[in-house]
Design a protein around this motif. Structure first.
Motif, PDB file in Angstrom:
ATOM      1  N   UNK A 158       0.844  -1.205   0.000  1.00 52.12           N
ATOM      2  CA  UNK A 158       0.000   0.000   0.000  1.00 52.12           C
ATOM      3  C   UNK A 158       0.879   1.255   0.000  1.00 52.12           C
ATOM      4  N   UNK A 159       0.638   2.148  -0.968  1.00 47.97           N
ATOM      5  CA  UNK A 159       1.473   3.347  -1.081  1.00 47.97           C
ATOM      6  C   UNK A 159       0.903   4.540  -0.314  1.00 47.97           C
ATOM      7  N   UNK A 160      -0.336   4.442   0.103  1.00 46.82           N
ATOM      8  CA  UNK A 160      -0.924   5.531   0.893  1.00 46.82           C
ATOM      9  C   UNK A 160      -0.543   5.395   2.366  1.00 46.82           C
ATOM     10  N   UNK A 161      -0.579   6.487   3.088  1.00 42.39           N
ATOM     11  CA  UNK A 161      -0.347   6.461   4.528  1.00 42.39           C
ATOM     12  C   UNK A 161      -1.404   5.588   5.197  1.00 42.39           C
TER      13      UNK A 161
ATOM     14  N   UNK B 195      10.627  -1.263  23.878  1.00 42.21           N
ATOM     15  CA  UNK B 195      11.187  -2.372  24.651  1.00 42.21           C
ATOM     16  C   UNK B 195      11.805  -1.837  25.944  1.00 42.21           C
ATOM     17  N   UNK B 196      12.380  -0.636  25.855  1.00 44.32           N
ATOM     18  CA  UNK B 196      13.000  -0.008  27.028  1.00 44.32           C
ATOM     19  C   UNK B 196      11.976   0.742  27.874  1.00 44.32           C
ATOM     20  N   UNK B 197      10.907   1.206  27.237  1.00 37.27           N
ATOM     21  CA  UNK B 197       9.869   1.981  27.923  1.00 37.27           C
ATOM     22  C   UNK B 197       8.527   1.296  27.703  1.00 37.27           C
ATOM     23  N   UNK B 198       8.087   0.468  28.653  1.00 36.30           N
ATOM     24  CA  UNK B 198       6.841  -0.283  28.485  1.00 36.30           C
ATOM     25  C   UNK B 198       5.678   0.614  28.060  1.00 36.30           C
ATOM     26  N   UNK B 199       4.940   0.207  27.017  1.00 33.51           N
ATOM     27  CA  UNK B 199       3.854   1.036  26.495  1.00 33.51           C
ATOM     28  C   UNK B 199       2.761   1.284  27.532  1.00 33.51           C
ATOM     29  N   UNK B 200       2.301   2.523  27.585  1.00 30.75           N
ATOM     30  CA  UNK B 200       1.192   2.909  28.448  1.00 30.75           C
ATOM     31  C   UNK B 200       0.249   3.813  27.666  1.00 30.75           C
ATOM     32  N   UNK B 201      -1.049   3.636  27.869  1.00 37.14           N
ATOM     33  CA  UNK B 201      -2.033   4.474  27.191  1.00 37.14           C
ATOM     34  C   UNK B 201      -2.503   3.853  25.884  1.00 37.14           C
ATOM     35  N   UNK B 202      -3.380   4.568  25.200  1.00 42.61           N
ATOM     36  CA  UNK B 202      -3.904   4.113  23.917  1.00 42.61           C
ATOM     37  C   UNK B 202      -3.063   4.703  22.789  1.00 42.61           C
ATOM     38  N   UNK B 203      -2.863   3.902  21.722  1.00 46.95           N
ATOM     39  CA  UNK B 203      -1.940   4.289  20.662  1.00 46.95           C
ATOM     40  C   UNK B 203      -2.605   4.442  19.302  1.00 46.95           C
ATOM     41  N   UNK B 204      -2.114   5.422  18.537  1.00 48.73           N
ATOM     42  CA  UNK B 204      -2.440   5.546  17.117  1.00 48.73           C
ATOM     43  C   UNK B 204      -1.117   5.428  16.365  1.00 48.73           C
ATOM     44  N   UNK B 205      -1.057   4.476  15.444  1.00 51.36           N
ATOM     45  CA  UNK B 205       0.154   4.247  14.662  1.00 51.36           C
ATOM     46  C   UNK B 205      -0.081   4.740  13.235  1.00 51.36           C
ATOM     47  N   UNK B 206       0.795   5.618  12.780  1.00 50.88           N
ATOM     48  CA  UNK B 206       0.725   6.118  11.405  1.00 50.88           C
ATOM     49  C   UNK B 206       1.930   5.565  10.644  1.00 50.88           C
ATOM     50  N   UNK B 207       1.654   4.746   9.658  1.00 49.31           N
ATOM     51  CA  UNK B 207       2.715   4.093   8.888  1.00 49.31           C
ATOM     52  C   UNK B 207       2.842   4.754   7.523  1.00 49.31           C
ATOM     53  N   UNK B 208       4.068   5.158   7.198  1.00 45.84           N
ATOM     54  CA  UNK B 208       4.297   5.740   5.871  1.00 45.84           C
ATOM     55  C   UNK B 208       4.052   4.675   4.803  1.00 45.84           C
ATOM     56  N   UNK B 209       3.419   5.053   3.728  1.00 42.27           N
ATOM     57  CA  UNK B 209       3.117   4.112   2.654  1.00 42.27           C
ATOM     58  C   UNK B 209       4.377   3.619   1.964  1.00 42.27           C
ATOM     59  N   UNK B 210       4.244   2.502   1.263  1.00 41.22           N
ATOM     60  CA  UNK B 210       5.370   1.956   0.513  1.00 41.22           C
ATOM     61  C   UNK B 210       5.754   2.899  -0.625  1.00 41.22           C
ATOM     62  N   UNK B 211       7.013   2.898  -0.963  1.00 49.20           N
ATOM     63  CA  UNK B 211       7.472   3.715  -2.086  1.00 49.20           C
ATOM     64  C   UNK B 211       6.842   3.219  -3.372  1.00 49.20           C
ATOM     65  N   UNK B 212       6.436   4.144  -4.213  1.00 51.95           N
ATOM     66  CA  UNK B 212       5.824   3.763  -5.492  1.00 51.95           C
ATOM     67  C   UNK B 212       6.889   3.210  -6.419  1.00 51.95           C
ATOM     68  N   UNK B 213       6.538   2.130  -7.099  1.00 54.45           N
ATOM     69  CA  UNK B 213       7.489   1.476  -8.000  1.00 54.45           C
ATOM     70  C   UNK B 213       7.421   2.087  -9.378  1.00 54.45           C
TER      71      UNK B 213
END
Length: 232
Positions: free
Chosen positions: A158-161, A214-232
């Motif tokens: 997927x190339x979109x965010x 790994x060093x800082x145990x996760x706390x709270x609710x998370x939103x992850x924004x992943x950069x899209x794949x590079x367009x070929x």
């Protein structure tokens, strides 16, 4: 006259703050005071918000475990002339929260539905990531088991965010899987506790974000924004 100032029976979908109690519109407060009933995901959580704004409207519990059996009863009340508001613990109803089933049932029965604009977690996380936001894919929570790997494989190209929601106890496992399917060098932005006292956004390669949590145990609710794949 505005549509929400008449006496027409309807379902209101009302966003509530995702953390900071100030993040609610004046219109939302008025609607919650005017309706006949408020459907709340957790009445104990919502009662704090209602007390804060002096809202005394009766509440009824409406969540993922009872929404199927309650839907017909609620639509009957709206058809009978009542104005009912649906709120969740935080954010906009229907976005990874209850709301879809009742909304669909109202539409199928020809009942009026109105959704107010307001708080939702993924918009500030997306804009704050620095990744392209003109086109994006909202995935919400990934499947827990069945279909999870299939979904990740499909998203690898997927190339979109891409936007994900994740809980603290599953974050590290999810980041490990991201490294496998998207590569450790893919850029990611992780926001937690949005609008709250300990709000934090971390940006960098998946490998860096993995090590941080790994060093800082996760706390709270998370939103992850992943950069899209590079367009070929």
């Amino acid at each position: 006259m505005d549509s929400d100032q008449d006496n027409t029976s309807k379902l209101y979908l009302v966003p509530t703050p995702i953390g900071n109690l100030e993040d609610i519109t004046l219109r939302a407060i008025r609607i919650l005071k005017e309706v006949d009933l408020i459907l709340a995901e957790d009445t104990r959580t919502s009662s704090k918000l209602l007390r804060h704004y002096g809202i005394e409207t009766p509440m009824m519990s409406h969540h993922m475990h009872n929404e199927h059996k309650m839907t017909e009863r609620i639509t009957d009340r709206i058809a009978g002339g009542e104005k009912i508001a649906l709120i969740t613990d935080a954010g906009t109803p229907g976005i990874s929260d209850p709301g879809f089933l009742l909304t669909r049932a109202c539409i199928e029965k020809g009942l009026e539905v109105e959704c107010l604009p307001g708080a939702t977690a993924f918009v500030p996380a997306l804009v704050n990531s620095g990744f392209p936001s003109d086109k994006f894919v909202f995935e919400g929570f990934l499947p827990l088991k069945k279909g999870r790997q299939t979904r990740l494989k499909k998203l690898a190209e997927e190339t979109r965010t891409i936007i994900f929601y994740e809980s603290p106890h599953k974050l590290n496992k999810t980041l490990d899987q991201f490294a496998v399917y998207f590569g450790e060098d893919r850029l990611v932005s992780v926001s937690r506790e949005l609008t709250k006292m300990f709000e934090e956004t971390l940006r960098g390669k998946i490998s860096y974000i993995k090590q941080h949590f790994l060093k800082n145990p996760p706390k709270g609710e998370f939103v992850i924004i992943l950069k899209g794949a590079d367009k070929k």
